[in-house]
Design an enzyme around this catalytic site. Structure first.
Site, short mmCIF file in Angstrom:
data_model
loop_
_atom_site.label_atom_id
_atom_site.label_comp_id
_atom_site.label_asym_id
_atom_site.label_seq_id
_atom_site.Cartn_x
_atom_site.Cartn_y
_atom_site.Cartn_z
N LEU A 1 -15.83 23.71 16.02
CA LEU A 1 -14.94 23.84 17.17
C LEU A 1 -13.67 23.09 16.81
O LEU A 1 -13.72 22.04 16.15
CB LEU A 1 -15.57 23.24 18.43
CG LEU A 1 -16.80 23.95 19.00
CD1 LEU A 1 -17.34 23.21 20.23
CD2 LEU A 1 -16.47 25.40 19.37
N ASP A 2 -12.52 23.59 17.27
CA ASP A 2 -11.24 22.93 17.00
C ASP A 2 -11.23 21.55 17.66
O ASP A 2 -11.96 21.31 18.61
CB ASP A 2 -10.07 23.72 17.61
CG ASP A 2 -10.04 25.15 17.16
OD1 ASP A 2 -10.53 25.44 16.06
OD2 ASP A 2 -9.50 25.98 17.92
N LYS A 3 -10.30 20.74 17.18
CA LYS A 3 -10.12 19.40 17.76
C LYS A 3 -9.91 19.50 19.28
O LYS A 3 -10.44 18.72 20.06
CB LYS A 3 -8.90 18.77 17.10
CG LYS A 3 -8.72 17.32 17.39
CD LYS A 3 -7.58 16.76 16.52
CE LYS A 3 -7.45 15.28 16.72
NZ LYS A 3 -6.48 14.69 15.81
#
Ligand code: URA
Length: 229
Positions: free
Chosen positions: A103-105
């Site tokens: 998952l992205d930051k």
């Protein structure tokens, strides 16, 4: 049967070099007998460390409610990592605990973590088409025309030639939607909306296969049992 130094280092108790000292300092027994030689072999189920069975000798599978601001990379230079939430011994395991997909930051929600490479493959291989449900908030009203567009499996993301697999879109209110994907291209949700002119302002993963977050709070994690997957 496994060598004790290999077993203890793979489970994060100590390094292989430290195994001799570890055995001396901790009451490690095999079938009730104290052991001192790190090259001795034992079945993991027969080993106790100070009266405690070994910590998850068959591997870890964790479900984390990923908070915003943490990265799934192991590289500290990319910022605070999801792995920093785990107990030190789990962080020292080898094979290391890693995320199943990323998952992205600035994406929150359901993230699976494991030290079992076969599980990473099982959950991420395109062959298995594990459905992942995301909730996205976007910067403009979504047209109902996007539902058949995403479902058609004809959308091509910027910089790619292959089409996205058919995806299920449910528009909940004009700027909030749920999207089910069965693949995991880089930044896929953001890029799918970008292809339609919308920018994703907030993104949260709600479901991964059969697994949901339940009442886990951001930053909390729990073990996943074999019967759940
Ligand atoms: N799609 C994205 O764009 N970001 C994520 O973190 C997950 C899916």
């Amino acid at each position: 049967m496994r060598r004790l130094d290999q077993l203890l280092s793979s489970l994060g108790y100590c390094s292989r070099r430290e195994a001799r000292a570890f055995l001396k300092q901790h009451n490690v027994t095999v079938r009730g007998r104290p052991v001192r030689d790190p090259t001795d072999k034992a079945a993991p189920a027969d080993v106790l460390v100070g009266d405690e069975p070994l910590d998850h000798p068959d591997g870890l599978l964790l479900l984390l409610n990923k908070p915003l601001g943490l990265v799934c990379s192991h590289d500290e230079r990319e910022g605070p990592r999801v792995y920093d939430l785990l107990p030190e011994r789990w962080r020292a395991r080898n094979p290391q605990v890693t995320s199943i997909g990323r998952l992205d930051k600035d994406t929150s929600g359901l993230l699976l973590l494991t030290d079992q490479t076969e599980l990473v493959h099982k959950f991420t291989s395109p062959k298995h088409k594990v459905p992942k449900l995301y909730r996205a908030v976007v910067d403009r009203d979504l047209s109902p025309d996007l539902v058949p567009l995403f479902a058609a499996g004809t959308l091509v993301l910027d910089g790619e030639t292959a089409t996205c697999a058919p995806a299920e879109l449910r528009i909940e209110d004009p700027r909030t939607a749920e999207l089910v994907l069965t693949e995991g291209k880089y930044h896929q949700v953001r890029r799918m909306f970008a292809a339609t002119g919308a920018t994703v302002l907030a993104l949260h993963r709600v479901r991964f296969g059969r697994l949901t977050l339940g009442d886990l709070k951001p930053g909390d994690f729990r073990e996943v049992t074999a019967s759940e997957i």
